[in-house]
Enzyme design. Structure first.
Site, PDB file in Angstrom:
ATOM      1  N   ARG A 117      43.595   4.891  58.174  1.00 10.90           N
ATOM      2  CA  ARG A 117      43.726   3.901  57.092  1.00 10.90           C
ATOM      3  C   ARG A 117      42.675   4.162  56.029  1.00 10.90           C
ATOM      4  O   ARG A 117      41.576   4.647  56.327  1.00 10.90           O
ATOM      5  CB  ARG A 117      43.631   2.480  57.636  1.00 10.90           C
ATOM      6  CG  ARG A 117      42.298   2.078  58.264  1.00 10.90           C
ATOM      7  CD  ARG A 117      41.270   1.628  57.289  1.00 10.90           C
ATOM      8  NE  ARG A 117      40.119   1.010  57.958  1.00 10.90           N
ATOM      9  CZ  ARG A 117      38.916   1.013  57.457  1.00 10.90           C
ATOM     10  NH1 ARG A 117      38.652   1.645  56.329  1.00 10.90           N
ATOM     11  NH2 ARG A 117      37.924   0.423  58.092  1.00 10.90           N
ATOM     12  N   GLU A 216      41.303  -7.626  54.476  1.00 12.39           N
ATOM     13  CA  GLU A 216      39.878  -7.630  54.098  1.00 12.39           C
ATOM     14  C   GLU A 216      39.687  -7.015  52.713  1.00 12.39           C
ATOM     15  O   GLU A 216      38.790  -7.391  51.955  1.00 12.39           O
ATOM     16  CB  GLU A 216      39.044  -6.883  55.134  1.00 12.39           C
ATOM     17  CG  GLU A 216      37.568  -6.894  54.813  1.00 12.39           C
ATOM     18  CD  GLU A 216      36.723  -6.254  55.905  1.00 12.39           C
ATOM     19  OE1 GLU A 216      36.638  -6.837  56.997  1.00 12.39           O
ATOM     20  OE2 GLU A 216      36.155  -5.164  55.657  1.00 12.39           O
ATOM     21  N   ARG A 220      45.122  -1.920  52.355  1.00 11.77           N
ATOM     22  CA  ARG A 220      44.796  -1.072  53.495  1.00 11.77           C
ATOM     23  C   ARG A 220      46.017  -0.174  53.662  1.00 11.77           C
ATOM     24  O   ARG A 220      47.083  -0.644  54.068  1.00 11.77           O
ATOM     25  CB  ARG A 220      44.560  -1.891  54.766  1.00 11.77           C
ATOM     26  CG  ARG A 220      43.226  -2.667  54.764  1.00 11.77           C
ATOM     27  CD  ARG A 220      42.063  -1.697  54.867  1.00 11.77           C
ATOM     28  NE  ARG A 220      40.762  -2.316  54.730  1.00 11.77           N
ATOM     29  CZ  ARG A 220      39.953  -2.629  55.749  1.00 11.77           C
ATOM     30  NH1 ARG A 220      40.336  -2.417  56.977  1.00 11.77           N
ATOM     31  NH2 ARG A 220      38.773  -3.145  55.523  1.00 11.77           N
ATOM     32  N   CYS A 262      33.428  -4.771  52.528  1.00 11.89           N
ATOM     33  CA  CYS A 262      32.345  -4.521  53.484  1.00 11.89           C
ATOM     34  C   CYS A 262      31.679  -3.181  53.164  1.00 11.89           C
ATOM     35  O   CYS A 262      32.375  -2.172  53.019  1.00 11.89           O
ATOM     36  CB  CYS A 262      32.900  -4.500  54.905  1.00 11.89           C
ATOM     37  SG  CYS A 262      31.628  -4.213  56.154  1.00 11.89           S
ATOM     38  N   THR A 264      30.333  -1.095  54.906  1.00 15.09           N
ATOM     39  CA  THR A 264      30.561  -0.022  55.892  1.00 15.09           C
ATOM     40  C   THR A 264      31.758   0.836  55.495  1.00 15.09           C
ATOM     41  O   THR A 264      31.927   1.933  56.005  1.00 15.09           O
ATOM     42  CB  THR A 264      30.842  -0.585  57.302  1.00 15.09           C
ATOM     43  OG1 THR A 264      32.040  -1.382  57.244  1.00 15.09           O
ATOM     44  CG2 THR A 264      29.694  -1.404  57.814  1.00 15.09           C
ATOM     45  N   ARG A 271      39.235   5.300  57.785  1.00 12.42           N
ATOM     46  CA  ARG A 271      38.954   5.264  59.223  1.00 12.42           C
ATOM     47  C   ARG A 271      40.137   5.903  59.920  1.00 12.42           C
ATOM     48  O   ARG A 271      41.271   5.434  59.816  1.00 12.42           O
ATOM     49  CB  ARG A 271      38.739   3.834  59.731  1.00 12.42           C
ATOM     50  CG  ARG A 271      38.190   3.812  61.166  1.00 12.42           C
ATOM     51  CD  ARG A 271      37.791   2.417  61.605  1.00 12.42           C
ATOM     52  NE  ARG A 271      38.888   1.659  62.145  1.00 12.42           N
ATOM     53  CZ  ARG A 271      39.264   1.652  63.414  1.00 12.42           C
ATOM     54  NH1 ARG A 271      38.611   2.396  64.312  1.00 12.42           N
ATOM     55  NH2 ARG A 271      40.289   0.919  63.825  1.00 12.42           N
ATOM     56  N   ARG A 300      35.778   1.402  69.388  1.00 10.38           N
ATOM     57  CA  ARG A 300      36.172  -0.007  69.237  1.00 10.38           C
ATOM     58  C   ARG A 300      37.100  -0.384  70.382  1.00 10.38           C
ATOM     59  O   ARG A 300      37.606   0.467  71.098  1.00 10.38           O
ATOM     60  CB  ARG A 300      36.917  -0.228  67.906  1.00 10.38           C
ATOM     61  CG  ARG A 300      36.061  -0.022  66.686  1.00 10.38           C
ATOM     62  CD  ARG A 300      36.781  -0.404  65.403  1.00 10.38           C
ATOM     63  NE  ARG A 300      35.905  -0.226  64.249  1.00 10.38           N
ATOM     64  CZ  ARG A 300      36.227  -0.559  63.010  1.00 10.38           C
ATOM     65  NH1 ARG A 300      37.408  -1.095  62.742  1.00 10.38           N
ATOM     66  NH2 ARG A 300      35.376  -0.375  62.016  1.00 10.38           N
ATOM     67  N   GLU A 305      38.214  -3.894  65.719  1.00  6.34           N
ATOM     68  CA  GLU A 305      36.797  -4.251  65.578  1.00  6.34           C
ATOM     69  C   GLU A 305      36.450  -5.498  66.397  1.00  6.34           C
ATOM     70  O   GLU A 305      37.161  -6.505  66.314  1.00  6.34           O
ATOM     71  CB  GLU A 305      36.537  -4.514  64.074  1.00  6.34           C
ATOM     72  CG  GLU A 305      35.134  -4.966  63.717  1.00  6.34           C
ATOM     73  CD  GLU A 305      34.148  -3.819  63.632  1.00  6.34           C
ATOM     74  OE1 GLU A 305      34.555  -2.653  63.789  1.00  6.34           O
ATOM     75  OE2 GLU A 305      32.959  -4.099  63.419  1.00  6.34           O
TER      76      GLU A 305
HETATM   77  P1  ADP Z   1      40.501  -1.324  60.474  1.00  9.06           P
HETATM   78  O1  ADP Z   1      41.610  -1.774  59.592  1.00  9.06           O
HETATM   79  O2  ADP Z   1      39.176  -1.278  59.843  1.00  9.06           O
HETATM   80  O3  ADP Z   1      40.838  -0.060  61.134  1.00  9.06           O
HETATM   81  P2  ADP Z   1      40.522  -2.833  63.006  1.00  9.06           P
HETATM   82  O4  ADP Z   1      39.522  -2.153  63.877  1.00  9.06           O
HETATM   83  O5  ADP Z   1      40.563  -4.318  63.068  1.00  9.06           O
HETATM   84  O6  ADP Z   1      40.307  -2.517  61.489  1.00  9.06           O
HETATM   85  O7  ADP Z   1      41.953  -2.267  63.378  1.00  9.06           O
HETATM   86  C1  ADP Z   1      43.096  -2.784  62.771  1.00  9.06           C
HETATM   87  C2  ADP Z   1      44.282  -2.726  63.720  1.00  9.06           C
HETATM   88  O8  ADP Z   1      44.709  -1.391  63.896  1.00  9.06           O
HETATM   89  C3  ADP Z   1      44.020  -3.292  65.100  1.00  9.06           C
HETATM   90  O9  ADP Z   1      45.119  -4.085  65.479  1.00  9.06           O
HETATM   91  C4  ADP Z   1      43.939  -2.058  65.965  1.00  9.06           C
HETATM   92  O10 ADP Z   1      44.340  -2.292  67.292  1.00  9.06           O
HETATM   93  C5  ADP Z   1      44.931  -1.128  65.271  1.00  9.06           C
HETATM   94  N1  ADP Z   1      44.645   0.284  65.518  1.00  9.06           N
HETATM   95  C6  ADP Z   1      43.513   0.956  65.243  1.00  9.06           C
HETATM   96  N2  ADP Z   1      43.598   2.237  65.609  1.00  9.06           N
HETATM   97  C7  ADP Z   1      44.834   2.406  66.119  1.00  9.06           C
HETATM   98  C8  ADP Z   1      45.544   3.515  66.671  1.00  9.06           C
HETATM   99  N3  ADP Z   1      45.004   4.737  66.742  1.00  9.06           N
HETATM  100  N4  ADP Z   1      46.799   3.292  67.108  1.00  9.06           N
HETATM  101  C9  ADP Z   1      47.369   2.084  67.028  1.00  9.06           C
HETATM  102  N5  ADP Z   1      46.764   1.002  66.506  1.00  9.06           N
HETATM  103  C10 ADP Z   1      45.505   1.155  66.059  1.00  9.06           C
HETATM  104  C1  CIR Z   2      29.313  -7.660  60.874  1.00  7.44           C
HETATM  105  O1  CIR Z   2      28.399  -7.700  60.043  1.00  7.44           O
HETATM  106  O2  CIR Z   2      29.125  -7.403  62.061  1.00  7.44           O
HETATM  107  C2  CIR Z   2      30.707  -7.960  60.398  1.00  7.44           C
HETATM  108  N1  CIR Z   2      30.645  -8.446  59.051  1.00  7.44           N
HETATM  109  C3  CIR Z   2      31.623  -6.724  60.484  1.00  7.44           C
HETATM  110  C4  CIR Z   2      30.994  -5.455  59.999  1.00  7.44           C
HETATM  111  C5  CIR Z   2      31.902  -4.280  60.174  1.00  7.44           C
HETATM  112  N2  CIR Z   2      32.777  -4.159  59.081  1.00  7.44           N
HETATM  113  C6  CIR Z   2      34.080  -4.386  59.138  1.00  7.44           C
HETATM  114  O3  CIR Z   2      34.665  -4.735  60.156  1.00  7.44           O
HETATM  115  N3  CIR Z   2      34.750  -4.163  58.041  1.00  7.44           N
END
Ligand code: ADP
Ligand code: CIR
Length: 357
Positions: A117, A216, A220, A262, A264, A271, A300, A305
């Site tokens: 993403r 967020e 995305r 954020c 990060t 990611r 994670r 997260e």
């Molecule tokens: P981010 O959007 O920053 O990646 P999250 O860690 O919250 O934030 O992940 C968003 C969603 O994507 C969650 O529901 C997670 O389970 C899903 N996800 C992340 N990586 C994978 C993957 N490799 N395969 C399937 N789902 C994924």
């Molecule tokens: C923290 O400070 O722990 C939360 N605000 C999450 C930080 C990681 N960033 C994110 O999930 N986008």
């Protein structure tokens, strides 16, 4: 300027705060920055609200608009340096070029899915912690409209979330056509205001491209496949980004890269993760942590997260996104996951009693 003793770091954050924002917000920085407001009216108090209300925050600060990063540089800069582990000049690098890498798990023994993403926000709009309801709606309409101009191969359907009940959202989130309301960190930052108004998910007809709108960040952009074909998923992202970047202008800074709510996520804002089943390494948490650390990866939980690992399924992704081009970031992840799969196989052969290496 003399620091006001009531503005010592411990008076700003609770005593048990662990965040980077808490660590770097000295009394004098607070004193200076707390008098400022960005052009859209975003303040330091708003930026650190999530970290202050959630002492277990790791970062503890969000940006309300692009200007937040420059106006409040004295606190964002050390937080960014610490998270992204940058000591010299902060220098965004981007190289969205196609890659050719072997499938990490051709027999589908370990990897359940690969997801990449990137986060983006529209240039000139406040970010999710601070955007007005009206502008949030305008952003959703602009993105939805832009997505209708994608080439035929990327055409899809937009699933608006506005009128969904919490139960409908839960069900649709499990199907991928909605996302859940944010966590308490995002809620305290103002990101989840009016949820689910002006939120939605675009899904391409072939299901490989998703765009979350107003989660967020305003966008995305997600490429997803139920394989370990990391390069294939990345190459699709390269193509999707080329098309979407022709249709929308994104908030960016020459040094910091793409700007996100954020800190990060700035830089490539990418990611790339695999969902990988590791029953043996799960019994050796030190070993998996050490492998992830050595390869610049982050672990994670299965639902994302700050969630737990269930059924031995880990989410493993790149830890860094700033100062490292997208192709290197993917190559590093590839090398790290290959090493993790090798370690999992070795543990499976040597048996459960094998000592911690
Ligand atoms: P981010 O959007 O920053 O990646 P999250 O860690 O919250 O934030 O992940 C968003 C969603 O994507 C969650 O529901 C997670 O389970 C899903 N996800 C992340 N990586 C994978 C993957 N490799 N395969 C399937 N789902 C994924
Ligand atoms: C923290 O400070 O722990 C939360 N605000 C999450 C930080 C990681 N960033 C994110 O999930 N986008």
């Amino acid at each position: 300027m003399t620091a006001d003793p009531s503005h010592s770091a411990s008076a700003i954050f609770p005593e048990n705060a662990v965040s980077l924002a808490h660590r770097f917000l000295t009394a004098s920085v607070y004193d200076r920055l707390s008098r400022l407001k960005t052009a859209t009216g975003f303040t330091l108090e708003q930026a650190i609200r999530s970290g202050r209300d959630n002492p277990d925050s790791h970062i503890g600060i969000y940006a309300g608009d692009a200007q937040t990063y420059t106006l409040f540089k004295d606190i964002f800069d050390p937080v960014i340096r610490a998270y992204h582990e940058i000591t010299g000049p902060i220098h965004h690098v981007s190289n969205l070029n196609s890659l050719n890498l072997p499938d990490l798990d051709p027999d589908n023994r370990f990897i359940l899915s690969t997801r990449i993403r990137v986060a983006r926000n529209l240039s000139g709009q406040a970010f999710m912690p601070h955007i007005t309801m009206q502008n949030r709606q305008a952003v959703a309409q602009q993105i939805q409209q832009a997505l209708t101009s994608l080439p035929a191969s990327l055409q899809g359907r937009f699933h608006a979330m506005d009128d969904l009940s919490p139960d409908q959202i839960r069900i649709r989130a499990s199907l991928g056509t909605a996302f859940l309301p944010g966590d308490r960190f995002q809620s305290a930052a103002g990101i989840t205001r009016d949820f689910p108004a002006s939120r939605g998910v675009f899904i391409s007809h072939d299901q490989t491209v998703h765009v979350w709108v107003n989660e967020e960040d305003q966008l995305r952009i997600i490429c997803l496949e139920k394989t370990g074909a990391l390069a294939g998923v990345f190459n699709r992202m390269v193509s999707v980004l080329a098309h979407i970047s022709d249709l929308l202008e994104f908030a960016a800074d020459p040094g910091l890269g793409y700007l996100t709510a954020c800190p990060t996520n700035i830089g490539s804002a990418m990611r790339a993760s695999v969902h990988i089943r590791l029953p043996e390494l799960e019994k050796h948490p030190d070993r998996i942590d050490q492998l992830a650390w050595a390869h610049g990866l982050q672990i994670r939980g299965t639902q994302g997260e700050k969630t737990a690992v269930t059924k031995s399924v880990f989410d493993i992704s790149n830890r860094f996104r700033l100062g490292i081009g997208e192709t290197r970031l993917i190559e590093n992840l590839h090398t790290g996951i290959a090493a993790i799969i090798t370690a999992e196989k070795q543990l499976a052969v040597s048996g459960p009693e094998s000592p911690e290496p």
